[in-house]
Design an enzyme around this catalytic site. Sequence first.
Site, mmCIF file in Angstrom:
data_model
loop_
_atom_site.group_PDB
_atom_site.id
_atom_site.type_symbol
_atom_site.label_atom_id
_atom_site.label_comp_id
_atom_site.label_asym_id
_atom_site.label_seq_id
_atom_site.Cartn_x
_atom_site.Cartn_y
_atom_site.Cartn_z
ATOM 1 N N ASN A 7 32.772 47.237 33.830
ATOM 2 C CA ASN A 7 33.469 46.737 35.014
ATOM 3 C C ASN A 7 34.197 45.453 34.605
ATOM 4 O O ASN A 7 33.582 44.401 34.470
ATOM 5 C CB ASN A 7 32.420 46.465 36.108
ATOM 6 C CG ASN A 7 33.025 45.912 37.375
ATOM 7 O OD1 ASN A 7 34.233 45.694 37.457
ATOM 8 N ND2 ASN A 7 32.185 45.672 38.372
ATOM 9 N N ARG A 90 35.022 51.044 36.010
ATOM 10 C CA ARG A 90 35.353 50.796 37.407
ATOM 11 C C ARG A 90 36.827 50.409 37.473
ATOM 12 O O ARG A 90 37.265 49.511 36.745
ATOM 13 C CB ARG A 90 34.495 49.649 37.941
ATOM 14 C CG ARG A 90 34.803 49.347 39.370
ATOM 15 C CD ARG A 90 33.989 48.200 39.872
ATOM 16 N NE ARG A 90 34.301 47.982 41.280
ATOM 17 C CZ ARG A 90 33.838 46.964 41.983
ATOM 18 N NH1 ARG A 90 33.052 46.091 41.424
ATOM 19 N NH2 ARG A 90 34.163 46.830 43.236
ATOM 20 N N HIS A 179 35.478 48.896 47.781
ATOM 21 C CA HIS A 179 34.016 49.043 47.712
ATOM 22 C C HIS A 179 33.629 50.510 47.894
ATOM 23 O O HIS A 179 32.522 50.822 48.327
ATOM 24 C CB HIS A 179 33.289 48.256 48.835
ATOM 25 C CG HIS A 179 33.289 46.776 48.675
ATOM 26 N ND1 HIS A 179 33.352 45.925 49.754
ATOM 27 C CD2 HIS A 179 33.209 45.989 47.580
ATOM 28 C CE1 HIS A 179 33.313 44.679 49.338
ATOM 29 N NE2 HIS A 179 33.236 44.689 48.012
ATOM 30 N N ARG A 238 37.732 35.051 51.561
ATOM 31 C CA ARG A 238 38.890 35.754 52.169
ATOM 32 C C ARG A 238 38.832 35.640 53.689
ATOM 33 O O ARG A 238 37.753 35.743 54.281
ATOM 34 C CB ARG A 238 38.886 37.238 51.790
ATOM 35 C CG ARG A 238 39.071 37.515 50.321
ATOM 36 C CD ARG A 238 39.283 39.025 50.112
ATOM 37 N NE ARG A 238 39.317 39.360 48.707
ATOM 38 C CZ ARG A 238 38.378 40.087 48.078
ATOM 39 N NH1 ARG A 238 37.345 40.569 48.744
ATOM 40 N NH2 ARG A 238 38.490 40.349 46.793
ATOM 41 N N GLU A 380 26.465 50.752 42.366
ATOM 42 C CA GLU A 380 27.783 51.285 41.993
ATOM 43 C C GLU A 380 27.793 51.770 40.543
ATOM 44 O O GLU A 380 28.423 52.771 40.226
ATOM 45 C CB GLU A 380 28.847 50.186 42.177
ATOM 46 C CG GLU A 380 29.094 49.847 43.627
ATOM 47 C CD GLU A 380 29.728 48.486 43.815
ATOM 48 O OE1 GLU A 380 28.997 47.475 43.733
ATOM 49 O OE2 GLU A 380 30.943 48.423 44.045
#
Length: 393
Positions: A7, A90, A179, A238, A380
């Site tokens: 990743n 990923r 996600h 964010r 994940e």
Amino acid sequence: MKILVINCGSSSLKYQLFDMKDESVLCKGLVERIAINGSKLTHKVGDKKLVVEEDMKDHTEAIKHVFNALLDEKYGVVKSLDEIGAIGHRVLHGGDTLTKSTIIDDHVKAKVEEFIKFGPLHNPANLMGIRACEKLVPGKKNVAVFDTAFHQTMPAKTYMYAIPYEYYEDYRIRKFGFHGTSHRYVTLRTGQLLGRNDLNIITVHLGNGSSISAIKEGKCFDTSMGLTPLEGLLMGTRSGDIDPTVMNFLMSEKGYTPEEVNQIFNKKSGVLGVSGLSSDFRDLEEAADNGNERARLALDMFITRVRKYIGGYMAELGHVDVISFAGGIGENSATIRKAVLENMEEYGIVIDDSRNDTREESVISADNSRIKVLVVPTNEELMIARDTLELTK
Ligand code: AMP
């Protein structure tokens, strides 16, 4: 077969090596400060740890160090890189053409490159990781697993933006969602735990980045992140949903460029921006408990936004069987889970306080709760390893 999962971020890289015989993790690690002075690799095998501090000028050098660690005499887990069957990567943005995990070829790389326009921080780093692996272990199969893929089942009525249709036709401006690998894992695991794969679920991934999805009969129907991960919930840094006019105002009032405004809304906003203190929820909970009003406000805003989405998704789905929490906050903060779902008895949600006091995979709703509430620690990397195995075995 052993599968390496990579990743890549813009200056960091996380990895895990799985033995797919029993899906065990043989080792995991992190490289930080790639292409910045003071690069550092931390490689963990069970409780043992190898740390390498040496400047790494790019992702190829970082991955070379990862391979060295995998082969290390003392901390290594393979004798030869031939033992690694394939590598799963990923990838943030697959757009609406790369709709499921896929073996990487020139066409896939070209598409990942095309979608740099919507994933300018992540897609270039993801590509660097892919190219580095192709160079260092030529012939090994590489698989891309996209954050956007799981959300491709959304109908147009939830993914379209209400702007002139030509922008969708010309530029593919629409909601993609992110996600996705986490929402997919949580959906799958929730189904396994409850013995059904046709559940209506609200999957609530709360971490430094947060998103929430409405799952209809096991498939994504709506999700809170948009064209980019900026939309939706308030996050660590964010803003989430906001009137776009605020951006225009700041650009004309302060003379910011589009890139500067983008940075402000992605990196300096959210609970960090409101509290002026931290993007880390542990710091905020502690500060709020000690009377810091802005930390309290940031947490209240975060909680209110999550509740608003849960209410909206209950209405969209019509019937909800389960709400599943995941992510660093969703898995670890009983206080936030409780605040997110309290006073919802009327809607069939009752949390059991003692069950909620957990960090493990478990049911946290009371027996009389019509909607079950679960904590499902996400994974994940395992999802990426499974897809990689499936496509290459
Ligand atoms: P993630 O991005 O999924 O790794 O989640 C990171 C976020 O989880 C950070 O904001 C952490 O503060 C938060 N987090 C981790 N542990 C806890 C905890 N025990 N209580 C509250 N927040 C936590």
